[in-house]
Each structure stands twice: as C-alpha cells, then as structure tokens.
Design an enzyme around this catalytic site. Sequence first.
Site, PDB file in Angstrom:
ATOM      1  N   TYR A 160       3.355   5.308  12.159  1.00 24.88           N
ATOM      2  CA  TYR A 160       3.441   3.682  12.625  1.00 24.88           C
ATOM      3  C   TYR A 160       4.384   3.162  11.742  1.00 24.88           C
ATOM      4  O   TYR A 160       4.523   2.118  11.706  1.00 24.88           O
ATOM      5  CB  TYR A 160       2.418   3.325  12.549  1.00 24.88           C
ATOM      6  CG  TYR A 160       1.312   3.579  11.155  1.00 24.88           C
ATOM      7  CD1 TYR A 160       1.632   2.658  10.427  1.00 24.88           C
ATOM      8  CD2 TYR A 160       0.683   4.825  10.902  1.00 24.88           C
ATOM      9  CE1 TYR A 160       0.823   2.490   8.873  1.00 24.88           C
ATOM     10  CE2 TYR A 160      -0.320   4.477  10.440  1.00 24.88           C
ATOM     11  CZ  TYR A 160      -0.675   3.524   9.042  1.00 24.88           C
ATOM     12  OH  TYR A 160      -1.297   3.492   7.856  1.00 24.88           O
ATOM     13  N   ARG A 167       0.812  -1.381   0.044  1.00 21.48           N
ATOM     14  CA  ARG A 167      -0.088   0.463  -0.218  1.00 21.48           C
ATOM     15  C   ARG A 167       0.637   0.929  -0.191  1.00 21.48           C
ATOM     16  O   ARG A 167       1.578   1.433   1.365  1.00 21.48           O
ATOM     17  CB  ARG A 167      -0.918   0.179   1.301  1.00 21.48           C
ATOM     18  CG  ARG A 167      -2.216   0.766   1.036  1.00 21.48           C
ATOM     19  CD  ARG A 167      -2.878   1.320   2.829  1.00 21.48           C
ATOM     20  NE  ARG A 167      -1.994   1.950   3.493  1.00 21.48           N
ATOM     21  CZ  ARG A 167      -1.665   1.451   4.794  1.00 21.48           C
ATOM     22  NH1 ARG A 167      -2.636   0.254   5.524  1.00 21.48           N
ATOM     23  NH2 ARG A 167      -0.905   2.794   5.248  1.00 21.48           N
ATOM     24  N   HIS A 179      -3.788   4.824   4.732  1.00 21.30           N
ATOM     25  CA  HIS A 179      -5.169   3.557   4.461  1.00 21.30           C
ATOM     26  C   HIS A 179      -6.170   4.348   3.520  1.00 21.30           C
ATOM     27  O   HIS A 179      -6.175   3.623   3.080  1.00 21.30           O
ATOM     28  CB  HIS A 179      -5.158   3.432   6.185  1.00 21.30           C
ATOM     29  CG  HIS A 179      -6.345   2.510   5.462  1.00 21.30           C
ATOM     30  ND1 HIS A 179      -7.036   1.616   5.227  1.00 21.30           N
ATOM     31  CD2 HIS A 179      -7.769   2.743   6.218  1.00 21.30           C
ATOM     32  CE1 HIS A 179      -8.195   0.656   5.321  1.00 21.30           C
ATOM     33  NE2 HIS A 179      -8.639   1.645   6.131  1.00 21.30           N
TER      34      HIS A 179
HETATM   35  C1  LIG Z   1     -15.675  -6.164  11.002  1.00 23.54           C
HETATM   36  C2  LIG Z   1     -14.586  -4.446  10.756  1.00 23.54           C
HETATM   37  N1  LIG Z   1     -13.718  -4.258  11.371  1.00 23.54           N
HETATM   38  C3  LIG Z   1     -12.950  -2.574  11.430  1.00 23.54           C
HETATM   39  C4  LIG Z   1     -13.079  -2.510  10.144  1.00 23.54           C
HETATM   40  C5  LIG Z   1     -12.005  -0.937  10.233  1.00 23.54           C
HETATM   41  N2  LIG Z   1     -11.034  -0.995   9.051  1.00 23.54           N
HETATM   42  C6  LIG Z   1     -11.829  -0.110   7.534  1.00 23.54           C
HETATM   43  S1  LIG Z   1      -9.736  -1.172   6.706  1.00 23.54           S
HETATM   44  C7  LIG Z   1      -8.950  -1.732   8.209  1.00 23.54           C
HETATM   45  C8  LIG Z   1      -7.998  -2.462   7.675  1.00 23.54           C
HETATM   46  C9  LIG Z   1      -7.826  -3.725   6.313  1.00 23.54           C
HETATM   47  O1  LIG Z   1      -7.137  -3.780   6.093  1.00 23.54           O
HETATM   48  P1  LIG Z   1      -6.862  -5.628   4.685  1.00 23.54           P
HETATM   49  O2  LIG Z   1      -7.646  -6.033   4.818  1.00 23.54           O
HETATM   50  O3  LIG Z   1      -5.420  -5.517   4.876  1.00 23.54           O
HETATM   51  O4  LIG Z   1      -6.965  -3.808   3.794  1.00 23.54           O
HETATM   52  P2  LIG Z   1      -7.099  -2.541   3.355  1.00 23.54           P
HETATM   53  O5  LIG Z   1      -7.063  -1.651   3.900  1.00 23.54           O
HETATM   54  O6  LIG Z   1      -5.112  -3.243   3.880  1.00 23.54           O
HETATM   55  O7  LIG Z   1      -6.797  -2.936   1.891  1.00 23.54           O
HETATM   56  C10 LIG Z   1     -10.372  -1.738   9.298  1.00 23.54           C
HETATM   57  C11 LIG Z   1      -9.158  -1.751  10.648  1.00 23.54           C
HETATM   58  C12 LIG Z   1     -13.892  -2.948   9.661  1.00 23.54           C
HETATM   59  N3  LIG Z   1     -13.758  -1.452   7.991  1.00 23.54           N
HETATM   60  N4  LIG Z   1     -14.254  -3.549   9.526  1.00 23.54           N
END
Ligand SMILES: Cc1ncc(C[n+]2csc(CCOP(=O)(O)OP(=O)(O)O)c2C)c(N)n1
Lengths: 372, 326
Positions: free
Chosen positions: A275, A262, A266
């Site tokens: 971080y 990434r 985020h």
């Molecule tokens: C059930 C749930 N918990 C928390 C979140 C908040 N949240 C949004 S994105 C994220 C991180 C996701 O990481 P990853 O699966 O690696 O996907 P990326 O964003 O890196 O594409 C979090 C914790 C959410 N959207 N859904």
Amino acid sequence: MSDTTAHEEPELIQLLTPEGELTGHPDYPLDISAEEVRALYRDLVLVRRVDSEAVSLQRQGELGLWASLLGQEAAQIGSGRALRDNDMAFPSYREHGVAWCRGIAPKELLGMFRGVTNGGWDPHALGFHLYTIVIGSQALHATGYAMGVQRDGAVGGENGTAVISYFGDGATSQGDTNEAFNFAAVNNAPVVFFCQNNQWAISEPLERQARVPIYRRAAGFGFPGLRVDGNDVLACLAVTRAALDNAREGNGPTLIEAFTYRMGAHTTNDDPTRYREAAELDEWKAKDPILRVRRYLEKNGLADEEFFASVDAEADKLGEQVRTECRSLPDPEPLDIFHEVYAEPNTHIDQQRAEFADYLSSFEGVGAEGGR
Amino acid sequence: MGTNLTIGKAINAGLRAAMEHDPKVLVMGEDVGKLGGVFRVTDGLYKDFGADRVIDTPLAESGIVGTAIGMALRGYRPVVEIQFDGFFFPATNQTFTQLAKMRRRSAGKLSVPVVMRIPYGGGIGAVEHHSESPEAYFLHTAGLRVVTVANPEDAYWMIQQAIRSEDPVVFLEPKRRYYEKAEVDTEAPIAEATPMGVARVARPGTDVTLLAYGPMVKTALQAAEADTDHSIEVIDLRSLSPVDYTTVFESVRKTGRLVVTHEATLTGGPGAEIAARVTEECFYHLESPVIRVAAFDTPYPQSRLEEHYLPDLDRVLDGVDRAFAY
Ligand SMILES: Cc1ncc(C[n+]2csc(CCOP(=O)(O)OP(=O)(O)O)c2C)c(N)n1
Ligand SMILES: [Mg+2]
C-alpha cells in the site's frame, strides 16, 4: 471530494534540523548541556537496538508479534525524558521508547509480545500504564487519571503532577479519543495528548482519518494544539516539557502532534509494499531522528569517536542481553489462567481451576499429548 | 466443476459474487481497500469495484456500524468488516440499540440489511483482544441473526445469503481456520445452497451427538474420528441465531446424549441455552445430562496459555467420556 487540507504546511516546531544544525525556537528555549544531548543520543541508539532485536526475535519465532518504533525514536525519547518521576503516562502499544525512559526493562515488553504475560510491570511504581491495544481507550483513562490528580490537589506549582496520553494518527478518529479531548477541556484536566502522527494507520494514510492537520483539532475543543517535528528529539523534549508544565500548573490540556513517520511495517505481520511507495521511505530516511543528533554532536565537537563507539558497544551488549532474556522468559504455568480474575475469592473460578488441575494430572505419567 | 478455495478465499469470492449481483452491495471497514483487509478477505475488491464500493473507513468501529446503518436506510447493503473480534466492542451501542431494533421500532417500515463480518476465536498466537469469541453477546440480542462457517462451501454461499437477508446478520469467521481448503462449486445456483439457518449433520453417528460450530467443527470431526469406542454424530450448527432445533432434537432423540463445544466461555455461552432447550424438549430421550466443553470463565489468556484455555481434542473427548459416565 476536495483536495485534502491535512497536508497543508502548518508551522512545524523544530529546534534541530536534519543536517544537525541547532536553530532553536523563540517559544521553546531549551537550555541543554552537551552531556544531556549525549544522553539523549544514547537513549535513541539503545531503543532502536532493542527494537531491531525484537524484530529479529519475532522472525526467529521467539515473539508472536512486534510493533516496531523505527523512525519514532525522537518523539518517544523526547517526550519520555520530559516526564518527571511522579507524572503518569498512558501508552498505546508502540511506546517502547517511552517505556525505556520510565525504566521498564525491555524484557517486560518482550514478554507481552511473546505471549507470556498481558502486562507485567507495575504501572503505579513506574508511572507507566500497561500497553493498551484497543485504539483510543487510554486517552480517556489518562483524562480520568488527570481529573483524579485535580481532586487530590496535586495541580499547581512546581511539584504538580501531569499526565500524558500517547496514541497514533488513526486513533484520532476514534470516539474515545475525541471524548477524552472534550472531557479534558471541560475539566481543565492536567493532561497532555501526545499524538505520534506517523502518517499511517496500518494501510490507511492520514487523509483517510483527517481533513485538517491533527493539532488543529484541539482548537475546536478549546485548548492549544501544536505540531512538532517528531524526528527532532530536542523539539519534542522542549515542547512536551512546556505542555506538561502548563498542565501541572493548572492551565489545562495541550494536544501535541509529533509529525513523524513509521519507517517499518505496522507490525511484523504487515506488508507495507502492498500500500505505500518506497520513495516515501527514502524521503523520511533523510530526516532520521538519530543521524541529526550525531551530526550536531560531531559538528560542534561535543562528542568524539570514542563516545560513539562506546554507545555502539553498549547497544551490542544490550542487544545480546535482550536476546538472552527473551529466550529465557518462562512460560506461565497452565493454572495461571485462573489467577487475578477477581480481587475476592470466587467459588466459580476456584471450581474450574480445581477441575482443570484434576484434568491435567490425569495425563501425568500417561505421556498423552494435549493440543489440537 | 469445483474451485479449490480456502475459507478466506471463499468469502472473498462470495463477496465478489454478491457485488457483481447487486450494485447496492458495499464493503466497508479498516484497511479493506488497497490492503485487502488484514486477513486479505477483501483482496482485489478495491481494485475491481473502486473506492465508492470498497470503503477504507476512519479508525472508528462505532462510526463504521453507525454509517452502515445510515447507508442501509438509504437502500444500500453494506458489508462491514470488523478487523478483529476484540474491536467490535466500540460498536456495541450502534449494534445493540440501533441495528438490532430498527425493524421493530419502525413497525417494519425500515430495513437495515447490514452484514457485520468478524474474524473471531483464538488459536493463532495473537496478542490481547485478537482471540475473543463474543457470539453470546449477539445471541442475547433480539433482532440480529448470527451465523458462522466451518468450511469453504458454507463460506462462499452463506456470505451471499447473509447479504441477501433483510435482517442484520453477524457473520463470524473462524480466523484460525481461514486457510482450510476444499472444493467449492461456485457455478451452482444460489437457490440450491443450503439455507444459512439450517444445521448440518457433518458426520452421522448413533451413540452421542457432538454439537459444534465455526472453529470447533474441525476439532469435533477429529474427535469423532479418534473415538473408536463410540459412534459420534457431529452437527455443525452454522446458524447460532436462530438455532435449527429441528435438526438438533432429531439427532439427540436418536443418540440420547449431547455434548456441546465452543471456544466462547462456559457461563452464559451458546451451550447453556442449547442445553436448556434440549433438556426441555428431549428430556425423556436423554441418557445423560447435556455436557458442555467450553473455554474457562476467565479473560482470554496470554497466547502461551491458549492451548490450555481453548477446548481441544482431548477436552472434547473427555466431554464425550463424561456423557457416557451416566
Ligand atoms: C478499536 C480498535 N480497532 C482496530 C484495531 C486494529 N488496529 C491496530 S493498530 C491499528 C492502526 C492504528 O493506527 P494509529 O492510531 O495511527 O497508530 P500506529 O499503529 O500508526 O502507531 C488498527 C486499525 C485496534 N487495535 N483497536
Ligand atoms: Mg499511525
């Protein structure tokens, strides 16, 4: 705690090196014409432009939020272009490149992040489900959809249908995702799990999610898993095509871990300097997914300056279109709140809508302001 | 001597005080470590208390609440952060079947003093699932205490009281009010703080009681200010389960009218239960039916519509007017 094994170097399937050298792979022969590679290059450049325009639009207050795909273009275009028209994709919220491949107009995506709609496009018509924000949920939907495909007799042979589910490295911690793996395995469902391991889940690095490389999870559930260079569009295309074909022929699920990064925050709300180290970013910059395709085309005389200039010009035009379209997206009218809550007429909702309409009209001509 | 704190910073200071007071207090959740949480409510705790006490968990809410229960059974006092209201839902099983029932199931032998912090409510222009008001689900579940805060003072003390409670507490944080500021006397003894189960008369009045909690308290106070025709008594409920009915009944018996407002949807919302109780207990004092001003019974809309969806100043004033139409 023991040192993590998540960073052990497992085999990475790669066809095109960062230097632009086409090495190929014995298990994934890719018969691809120069024209097709140029088309992939164009896709990559255009989705990156849509993405960077969206980031700027958010900065200007035109969007509430944007989740950038910067760095993940190859994983998305490679896998997205491997899909056939009658295949079905279940994205998370960052799959703008896959959306592009499925024919979703950029303004549809912008509408969601602008807050004028919660979806917009027709998932059935385009073979691309709505974005899913609650992490992991869509992996089960994809699996269930694939179980439906089985029951329709649409598995097997050339014209079989395959399903693909997208999610991130963080999502592999979620119960839903692991249940999806198991349901898919038990049912031998025609689904491909495409995990974009971009190394981060907001501020949490991969080792907070997994102690083994993600692709190895599949073995425990009883289906193949593999790791592909997520910044190599050709490898992503070849590997996903093979996995989809396998599914459509009735050979069950595959987990593809697209190893990528990434490059941005985020989302536009996030500040990654809190971080992670800038050095990490530099390391991945050298593996840029677009640059290597350009190098390949240049080195082999498969595209000239004119071609690159024309793609850039097209990107400029697209950028302008995205800006204009975004700004002119109409706000929904207030009574939209009550639309599409139920399929059947609902007296309760109807009453609230009528009361609210009366309430709104009580302000007409008064010049009174709503709001807190 | 007071310290000027936002609600977010006050919760942070309260968490810090609780962790200093009791080594068994832990913080766990997604991104609560280095990042300090997406709203920075746990900012600095990881640095000062380390990874054993400030745990960046895997991305799994059922896992977070389930392991918090296990830690509590082992004598710890976990404070769980759920990143946004809409992401509580994967943890429903652990919360409703396990957390809420452990004391009763074990005939009192087991205590699970888990605090679940949830930023809730709308008004921040967010995408889907980031603006929910799920409080009614919690109220409907025996065994959970449910509290919410509307000012930095309460934020600072109530998080500490919640952590000291032997019962599991759902601690709802009004995210659109995180940046509201006020002086907090952080040096006062905790014993002197108002208990978290008690409602507060936020502004005295004589004509109508306007009951609010969390994010709507500010709106209610603005309504009381704006309405020059009526003297509005504003009650900040603070505890949603149990409700401090002593304070509520006393006010309603005095004013004869009650308007309840919340961001949660109307049907089956906290206002419905309060209306029923007030009707039972204050029937002969009421000059009008209890009026509810709440969100519509629809899914939370796309953000460009949220100003229409959420009860705002005008809708609250309209509710007050309706109470005087009788
Ligand atoms: C059930 C749930 N918990 C928390 C979140 C908040 N949240 C949004 S994105 C994220 C991180 C996701 O990481 P990853 O699966 O690696 O996907 P990326 O964003 O890196 O594409 C979090 C914790 C959410 N959207 N859904
Ligand atoms: Mg990730």
